[in-house]
Design a protein around this motif. Sequence first.
Motif, mmCIF file in Angstrom:
data_model
loop_
_atom_site.group_PDB
_atom_site.id
_atom_site.type_symbol
_atom_site.label_atom_id
_atom_site.label_comp_id
_atom_site.label_asym_id
_atom_site.label_seq_id
_atom_site.Cartn_x
_atom_site.Cartn_y
_atom_site.Cartn_z
ATOM 1 N N SER A 6 -8.262 -6.744 5.877
ATOM 2 C CA SER A 6 -7.401 -6.734 4.688
ATOM 3 C C SER A 6 -7.090 -8.069 4.144
ATOM 4 C CB SER A 6 -6.439 -5.731 4.460
ATOM 5 O OG SER A 6 -5.608 -5.813 3.178
ATOM 6 N N ILE A 7 -6.362 -8.597 5.253
ATOM 7 C CA ILE A 7 -5.867 -10.007 5.037
ATOM 8 C C ILE A 7 -6.776 -11.122 5.002
ATOM 9 C CG2 ILE A 7 -4.443 -11.808 6.204
ATOM 10 C CD1 ILE A 7 -2.561 -9.817 7.374
ATOM 11 N N ASP B 166 -9.811 -10.441 3.764
ATOM 12 C CA ASP B 166 -10.450 -10.405 2.427
ATOM 13 C C ASP B 166 -9.702 -11.001 1.246
ATOM 14 O OD1 ASP B 166 -12.800 -9.146 3.239
ATOM 15 O OD2 ASP B 166 -11.931 -6.994 3.000
ATOM 16 N N MET B 167 -8.261 -10.969 1.432
ATOM 17 C CA MET B 167 -7.179 -11.549 0.465
ATOM 18 C C MET B 167 -7.351 -13.124 0.460
ATOM 19 S SD MET B 167 -4.104 -9.169 -0.030
ATOM 20 C CE MET B 167 -3.933 -8.635 1.747
ATOM 21 N N ASP C 91 -8.228 -3.147 10.450
ATOM 22 C CA ASP C 91 -8.194 -2.818 9.034
ATOM 23 C C ASP C 91 -7.088 -3.635 8.599
ATOM 24 O OD1 ASP C 91 -10.101 -0.478 8.884
ATOM 25 O OD2 ASP C 91 -8.643 1.058 9.475
ATOM 26 N N GLU C 92 -6.147 -3.848 9.135
ATOM 27 C CA GLU C 92 -4.976 -4.963 8.487
ATOM 28 C C GLU C 92 -5.619 -6.470 8.448
ATOM 29 O OE1 GLU C 92 -1.256 -5.533 6.797
ATOM 30 O OE2 GLU C 92 -2.423 -3.728 7.019
ATOM 31 N N LYS D 249 -15.044 -7.146 11.953
ATOM 32 C CA LYS D 249 -15.690 -6.082 11.568
ATOM 33 C C LYS D 249 -16.660 -5.467 12.604
ATOM 34 C CE LYS D 249 -15.978 -6.612 6.271
ATOM 35 N NZ LYS D 249 -16.735 -6.622 5.212
ATOM 36 N N GLU E 254 0.685 -1.205 -0.054
ATOM 37 C CA GLU E 254 0.075 0.173 0.003
ATOM 38 C C GLU E 254 0.871 1.247 0.039
ATOM 39 O OE1 GLU E 254 -3.344 -0.234 -0.330
ATOM 40 O OE2 GLU E 254 -3.224 -2.318 -0.301
#
Length: 176
Positions: free
Chosen positions: A109-110, A112-113, A105-106, A130, A20
């Motif tokens: 993000s992980i 989601d990936m 947030d991190e 969340k 990012e």
Amino acid sequence: MGYMGLGGYIPKPLSARLAEGELLLAKDINTQFINDEGQPLEKNQIPWQTAPEAIGYSYPCTPTPMLSLAQGKGFHASSERCVWKMGATDYDSQIKQLVEAAGYDEAISILDMLEDALLRNKAESLRETKMLKAEKLFRQKQYRKSLDLFNDEDVHAPPERVLRLFPLNCGRAFRV
């Protein structure tokens, strides 16, 4: 001729591009995380005991079908006097550590990936993370963002979890 230091060795400055648009800069045993515009980021330094010879970065270390990090693979970092072996931590443990440190947030993000098969229960981990982020946003008085996240399609927070965030005197207006 410039000053060479006590041992006659001056470690070279190092840098590594991170995810990012972030960068890690290293000079001697000091590190600095910056964004791609050169602004410092609020991240802790890496506690090097001696200056590293080289640095590298891999994110999020997603294993290929032929290589499993869970089988003890990893990488090494070295300096003039030390070698550190960096071992792999399973994804569920990484997510747990991020959530415990309020790195929502991190963690999101992980999550989601990653593929579902790499986690014990991806959907529930994502949902809970969340909801924790939404609670944090609510405490920061970012009510719209918080309620939108509570109502996200993969969250649908239980009403009692949302209502308990409201002060007791405000709760009297709601009959549950």
